[in-house]
Motif scaffolding. Structure first.
Motif, mmCIF file in Angstrom:
data_model
loop_
_atom_site.group_PDB
_atom_site.id
_atom_site.type_symbol
_atom_site.label_atom_id
_atom_site.label_comp_id
_atom_site.label_asym_id
_atom_site.label_seq_id
_atom_site.Cartn_x
_atom_site.Cartn_y
_atom_site.Cartn_z
ATOM 1 N N GLU A 63 0.822 -1.210 0.000
ATOM 2 C CA GLU A 63 0.000 0.000 0.000
ATOM 3 C C GLU A 63 0.856 1.261 0.000
ATOM 4 O O GLU A 63 0.606 2.199 -0.770
ATOM 5 C CB GLU A 63 -0.937 -0.016 1.210
ATOM 6 C CG GLU A 63 -2.048 -1.043 1.103
ATOM 7 C CD GLU A 63 -2.929 -1.113 2.336
ATOM 8 O OE1 GLU A 63 -4.074 -1.586 2.221
ATOM 9 O OE2 GLU A 63 -2.477 -0.695 3.434
ATOM 10 N N LEU A 86 2.609 1.681 -3.441
ATOM 11 C CA LEU A 86 1.666 2.126 -4.475
ATOM 12 C C LEU A 86 1.393 3.622 -4.349
ATOM 13 O O LEU A 86 1.384 4.350 -5.346
ATOM 14 C CB LEU A 86 0.354 1.363 -4.354
ATOM 15 C CG LEU A 86 0.246 -0.004 -5.005
ATOM 16 C CD1 LEU A 86 -1.088 -0.652 -4.648
ATOM 17 C CD2 LEU A 86 0.390 0.110 -6.522
ATOM 18 N N ALA A 108 -3.200 4.460 -0.388
ATOM 19 C CA ALA A 108 -3.652 3.318 -1.183
ATOM 20 C C ALA A 108 -4.164 2.254 -0.224
ATOM 21 O O ALA A 108 -3.563 2.009 0.826
ATOM 22 C CB ALA A 108 -2.508 2.755 -2.035
ATOM 23 N N VAL A 109 -5.277 1.636 -0.579
ATOM 24 C CA VAL A 109 -5.867 0.562 0.218
ATOM 25 C C VAL A 109 -5.994 -0.668 -0.673
ATOM 26 O O VAL A 109 -6.716 -0.640 -1.678
ATOM 27 C CB VAL A 109 -7.252 0.967 0.782
ATOM 28 C CG1 VAL A 109 -7.877 -0.188 1.567
ATOM 29 C CG2 VAL A 109 -7.136 2.210 1.651
ATOM 30 N N ALA A 110 -5.294 -1.738 -0.316
ATOM 31 C CA ALA A 110 -5.277 -2.946 -1.140
ATOM 32 C C ALA A 110 -6.522 -3.782 -0.895
ATOM 33 O O ALA A 110 -6.969 -3.939 0.247
ATOM 34 C CB ALA A 110 -4.025 -3.769 -0.838
ATOM 35 N N ALA A 112 -12.508 -2.990 -5.801
ATOM 36 C CA ALA A 112 -12.029 -1.612 -5.645
ATOM 37 C C ALA A 112 -13.046 -0.616 -6.196
ATOM 38 O O ALA A 112 -13.360 0.397 -5.558
ATOM 39 C CB ALA A 112 -10.682 -1.446 -6.335
ATOM 40 N N ALA A 141 -6.681 -2.158 -5.801
ATOM 41 C CA ALA A 141 -6.409 -1.131 -4.789
ATOM 42 C C ALA A 141 -7.279 0.079 -5.037
ATOM 43 O O ALA A 141 -7.704 0.342 -6.170
ATOM 44 C CB ALA A 141 -4.936 -0.729 -4.788
ATOM 45 N N LYS A 147 -10.611 1.155 4.241
ATOM 46 C CA LYS A 147 -9.988 0.030 4.948
ATOM 47 C C LYS A 147 -10.980 -0.607 5.920
ATOM 48 O O LYS A 147 -11.037 -1.838 6.053
ATOM 49 C CB LYS A 147 -8.726 0.505 5.677
ATOM 50 C CG LYS A 147 -7.946 -0.624 6.326
ATOM 51 C CD LYS A 147 -6.508 -0.235 6.635
ATOM 52 C CE LYS A 147 -5.655 -0.178 5.394
ATOM 53 N NZ LYS A 147 -4.207 -0.146 5.701
ATOM 54 N N ARG A 164 -10.294 -7.544 1.808
ATOM 55 C CA ARG A 164 -8.876 -7.239 1.993
ATOM 56 C C ARG A 164 -7.979 -8.191 1.211
ATOM 57 O O ARG A 164 -8.253 -9.389 1.097
ATOM 58 C CB ARG A 164 -8.517 -7.287 3.477
ATOM 59 C CG ARG A 164 -9.151 -6.176 4.277
ATOM 60 C CD ARG A 164 -8.548 -4.810 3.948
ATOM 61 N NE ARG A 164 -7.226 -4.648 4.544
ATOM 62 C CZ ARG A 164 -6.255 -3.900 4.025
ATOM 63 N NH1 ARG A 164 -6.434 -3.270 2.892
ATOM 64 N NH2 ARG A 164 -5.102 -3.783 4.649
ATOM 65 N N ALA A 175 0.015 -9.812 -1.597
ATOM 66 C CA ALA A 175 0.735 -8.539 -1.528
ATOM 67 C C ALA A 175 2.241 -8.741 -1.645
ATOM 68 O O ALA A 175 2.950 -7.881 -2.177
ATOM 69 C CB ALA A 175 0.397 -7.821 -0.226
#
Length: 388
Positions: free
Chosen positions: A59, A62, A71-73, A80, A228, A241, A265, A271
């Protein structure tokens, strides 16, 4: 009128592509770095699920690379987009403007919210939304009320525009942003295909209030599956998140949740692959541009077909290299697809336009003549980074 010489096009592809490969895919992942090392660390430490250092590192990397604040994966690009729409307040019955020339995930994400996809046209210079044509269309159907932009024909509110950077080429973001401001619409960028693409020197994802990325196996970099959400807004990132982690309230042992939410998530093991891929993104992008330059040079000499190149304002990632038949030869598209695939060179057409799919055929739309022309003439050709 004479026909295109399809064998000449096939031979041009064969000159660019490696001779030793009997079957060449459209876009395959490129693993040249620490993927094995990082995955092994996940297995050795048993941190394989939705928390772990690789999620955090992915995150932050990115966000740094794209130039956004956060950034939120998440598990994939569709998730997303779904969360992006919810973050900006899209509700059941709202309309969301999206190009008809896009992958079905864009329309599906709107439908997940109970909202209405409203299909808009594209332009040939970018393959993305035509801001000028859209502005003229909205002038004819939209009314600005105290609650926002209302579609006079349907009585529904138009909440947002999703700008898709088609095959990695940025849309005209400044012009589109002006349309959004004039009609009080929120801009979302569907940058699923445009990691590594820049608009006027800034990475895509810096114009939308929220942006969606994808890391599917066929994207510029991959996490296997994955996506993301990008945003400059800390509060939206924190909410994203929270919403993608089943809205679980922090506690050492108690399972308390404060809203209906999603288990979206990204696992740590995925990741880990993404972290390794990001480390080699500059090399991947350089290889892809070199491949695109070879295609551009060889197809410059062939009549009736052209290699699509980035808009003047853009530095594109050339995710999927694209041939565009002249309109007079659109009827030969399927013949060319059959010939190239028969010779082991995977090619494919553009996606079926959204308004032609059975579940979306009755949804609102503007005149889509350019998108319909592009759909009939686009051919995507092999684009993997290791082909040069």
């Amino acid at each position: 009128m004479s026909q295109l010489d399809l064998k000449v096009i096939l031979e041009a592809l064969q000159k660019v592509l490696p001779q030793e490969q009997s079957c060449i895919g459209l876009h395959e992942p490129y693993f040249i770095g620490n993927e094995w090392v990082y995955v092994k660390e996940c297995l050795d430490t048993r941190w394989v699920s939705s928390v772990g250092k690789f999620v955090d590192n992915f995150e932050s990397s990115l966000a740094k690379y794209t130039g956004v604040n956060r950034a939120v994966a998440v598990v994939n690009g569709t998730a997303a987009l779904h969360i992006c729409l919810q973050l900006i307040g899209v509700k059941a019955g709202d309309e969301v403007l999206i190009p008809s020339l896009t992958f079905v995930a864009t329309a599906n994400a709107v439908s997940y919210c109970g909202a209405i996809p409203h299909f808009i046209d594209s332009e040939e210079t970018t393959l993305g939304i035509d801001p000028k044509k859209l502005g003229n269309y909205l002038d004819s159907i939209a009314e600005i009320k105290s609650e926002g932009c209302c579609n006079r024909k349907t009585g529904r509110f138009i909440k947002a525009i999703i700008a898709v950077h088609t095959f990695g080429h940025p849309v005209d973001l400044d012009a589109l942003y002006q349309v959004c401001e004039h009609f009080q619409l929120t801009l979302i960028e569907d940058a699923a295909e445009s990691l590594g693409s820049f608009y006027k020197g800034r990475h895509t994802g810096n114009w939308g209030k929220v942006t969606a990325l994808s890391f599917n196996g066929n994207k510029i970099i991959t996490t296997g599956g994955g996506g993301a959400i990008l945003t400059q807004d800390d509060s939206l990132a924190n909410l994203a998140k929270h919403m993608t982690t089943t809205a679980k309230l922090p506690h050492r042992w108690a399972f308390n949740h404060d809203q209906v939410s999603y288990n979206y998530r990204l696992p740590n093991i995925n990741a880990a692959i993404g972290c390794a891929q990001l480390e080699n993104l500059p090399e991947i992008l350089s290889a892809k541009r070199a491949l695109a330059e070879k295609y551009a040079q060889i197809f410059q000499q062939i009549y009736g077909i052209k290699f699509f190149t980035e808009p003047d304002y853009a530095h594109s990632n050339y995710w999927l290299n694209t041939l565009l038949l002249n309109e007079d030869y659109a009827a030969q598209r399927n013949d060319l697809l059959e010939l190239t695939n028969n010779y082991g060179i995977m090619t494919r057409p553009a996606w079926t336009l959204m308004h032609k799919l059975p579940m979306y055929k009755d949804f609102p739309r503007m005149n889509l003549e350019v998108a319909e022309s592009l759909e009939s003439r686009i051919i995507n050709i092999p684009s993997s980074a290791f082909l040069v």
